[in-house]
Write a protein that holds these residues in place. Structure first.
Motif, mmCIF file in Angstrom:
data_model
loop_
_atom_site.group_PDB
_atom_site.id
_atom_site.type_symbol
_atom_site.label_atom_id
_atom_site.label_comp_id
_atom_site.label_asym_id
_atom_site.label_seq_id
_atom_site.Cartn_x
_atom_site.Cartn_y
_atom_site.Cartn_z
ATOM 1 N N LEU A 20 -21.564 4.218 -1.896
ATOM 2 C CA LEU A 20 -20.156 3.921 -2.175
ATOM 3 C C LEU A 20 -19.856 3.877 -3.677
ATOM 4 O O LEU A 20 -19.095 3.033 -4.146
ATOM 5 C CB LEU A 20 -19.739 2.600 -1.508
ATOM 6 N N TYR B 215 -11.889 1.482 -1.233
ATOM 7 C CA TYR B 215 -11.994 0.122 -0.724
ATOM 8 C C TYR B 215 -11.724 -0.907 -1.827
ATOM 9 O O TYR B 215 -12.223 -0.784 -2.947
ATOM 10 C CB TYR B 215 -13.404 -0.141 -0.171
ATOM 11 N N ASP B 216 -10.949 -1.926 -1.489
ATOM 12 C CA ASP B 216 -10.836 -3.145 -2.300
ATOM 13 C C ASP B 216 -10.576 -2.871 -3.778
ATOM 14 O O ASP B 216 -11.382 -3.211 -4.649
ATOM 15 C CB ASP B 216 -12.103 -4.000 -2.152
ATOM 16 N N ASP C 151 -15.918 5.822 -1.086
ATOM 17 C CA ASP C 151 -16.800 6.717 -0.343
ATOM 18 C C ASP C 151 -16.411 8.137 -0.740
ATOM 19 O O ASP C 151 -15.362 8.633 -0.310
ATOM 20 C CB ASP C 151 -16.618 6.522 1.168
ATOM 21 N N TRP D 270 -4.515 -2.479 -1.541
ATOM 22 C CA TRP D 270 -5.401 -1.367 -1.212
ATOM 23 C C TRP D 270 -6.766 -1.903 -0.774
ATOM 24 O O TRP D 270 -7.686 -2.033 -1.557
ATOM 25 C CB TRP D 270 -5.558 -0.430 -2.415
ATOM 26 N N LYS D 271 -6.877 -2.209 0.506
ATOM 27 C CA LYS D 271 -8.137 -2.725 1.056
ATOM 28 C C LYS D 271 -9.016 -1.609 1.609
ATOM 29 O O LYS D 271 -10.234 -1.631 1.485
ATOM 30 C CB LYS D 271 -7.845 -3.744 2.174
ATOM 31 N N GLU D 272 -8.389 -0.648 2.259
ATOM 32 C CA GLU D 272 -9.125 0.484 2.847
ATOM 33 C C GLU D 272 -8.135 1.629 3.013
ATOM 34 O O GLU D 272 -7.430 1.704 4.015
ATOM 35 C CB GLU D 272 -9.751 0.095 4.187
ATOM 36 N N ALA E 240 -12.493 1.208 -8.299
ATOM 37 C CA ALA E 240 -12.818 0.556 -7.027
ATOM 38 C C ALA E 240 -14.075 1.163 -6.426
ATOM 39 O O ALA E 240 -14.639 2.127 -6.935
ATOM 40 C CB ALA E 240 -11.645 0.729 -6.053
ATOM 41 N N VAL F 156 -12.357 7.569 1.181
ATOM 42 C CA VAL F 156 -11.734 6.267 1.454
ATOM 43 C C VAL F 156 -11.985 5.340 0.274
ATOM 44 O O VAL F 156 -13.106 5.241 -0.224
ATOM 45 C CB VAL F 156 -12.293 5.640 2.751
ATOM 46 N N GLN G 44 0.831 -1.201 0.000
ATOM 47 C CA GLN G 44 0.000 0.000 0.000
ATOM 48 C C GLN G 44 0.867 1.254 0.000
ATOM 49 O O GLN G 44 0.610 2.197 -0.749
ATOM 50 C CB GLN G 44 -0.897 -0.001 1.245
#
Length: 281
Positions: free
Chosen positions: A154, A80-81, A73, A88-90, A70, A78, A42
């Motif tokens: 999202l 996500y995934d 938000d 890069w998960k969060e 992806a 942010v 990351q």
């Protein structure tokens, strides 16, 4: 005294590369590129994002817009995934970019950026309600309703490519997956062959047009747009799949709705950068 033209940096983050551009008015000037390694951490990928922005950042920049492939938000910024960047998960990308550059930062899904770029710089200027479809590796989609981008929760609105279709999902028949699975070649090479009047390649795009026509029927039933704007690399081959696409629409239940309906192709150069920059507008 007239206000000076805004200077914005638009950043397009992809799974294999990223590109940043300095946008002044509707013009993309200085640009910077970097490769993305999906196996990087990351922190290393963030460092790459910083490096492409650093290369073109200056005191005149009033905002930074970023498109990512992806779930996002848009309020908190942010990400996500990111499918092609597993680390890069969060990631609180908006916060990190704003802290570094001290200008407003806006982040959204890349397909939504494409739709918004058309709204400010392209063929979306002529419509209040339209859908923009990016045809590349997969099928991305952005929705503009009453002149405003509709994100959904999202930024998940418009994922028509995930609808069940035949033995899989719609995206597997409307993105480059289709050509590789059914014809053993990427869309790009088949397009070159189609230009040289290769019968097999032309047939591939005709079949593709039927599948895309089914996707567009679903979009018509869901959103009843004035126009659909096609972008992405596969849209270059539109002349080869336009006819079967429209033939697929013959079974649409509400023909009156189609009287003024248009399917258009984007003619924006650097549309990912302009789309990301449009988030700031």
């Amino acid at each position: 005294m007239e206000k000076e033209v805004q200077t914005i940096i638009g950043v397009d983050i992809g799974g294999t590369k990223m590109k940043a551009g300095k946008v002044v008015g509707a013009h993309v000037g200085e640009t910077a590129f970097a490769k993305v390694n999906g196996h990087d951490s990351q922190e290393k990928t963030l460092s790459t994002v910083f490096s492409v922005i650093d290369e073109i950042f200056c005191d005149a920049v009033e905002g930074i817009g970023i498109g990512v492939p992806a779930v996002v938000d848009p309020e908190s910024g942010v990400v996500y995934d990111v499918q092609n960047i597993p680390a890069w998960k969060e990631v609180p990308l908006k916060k990190l970019i704003r802290q570094r550059y001290q200008v407003p930062v806006f982040i959204n899904n890349d397909a939504n950026c494409f739709a918004l770029g058309e709204r400010y710089f392209g063929k979306g200027k002529d419509h209040s309600n339209y859908v923009a479809i990016s045809l590349g590796t997969g099928m991305g989609m952005g929705i503009v309703i009453a002149g405003k981008l509709y994100n959904g929760v999202l930024c998940g609105a418009g994922e028509v490519g995930m609808l069940p279709y035949k033995n899989s999902i719609m995206e597997h028949y409307t993105g480059s997956f289709f050509f590789e699975d059914a014809y053993g070649e990427p869309a790009k090479s088949l397009y070159k062959k189609a230009l040289d009047k290769d019968i097999k390649a032309i047939s591939a795009f005709k079949e593709y047009g039927v599948h895309l026509g089914e996707a567009i029927k679903a979009i018509l039933y869901l959103f009843a747009p004035e126009s659909i704007i096609l972008g992405g690399s596969i849209s270059n081959a539109y002349p080869f799949f336009k006819e079967p696409l429209y033939e697929a629409l013959d079974s649409f239940a509400y023909p009156k709705q189609l009287e003024n309906f248009k399917i258009e192709t984007s003619d924006l150069a650097d549309s990912p950068i302009l789309g990301a920059a449009a988030l700031c507008l």
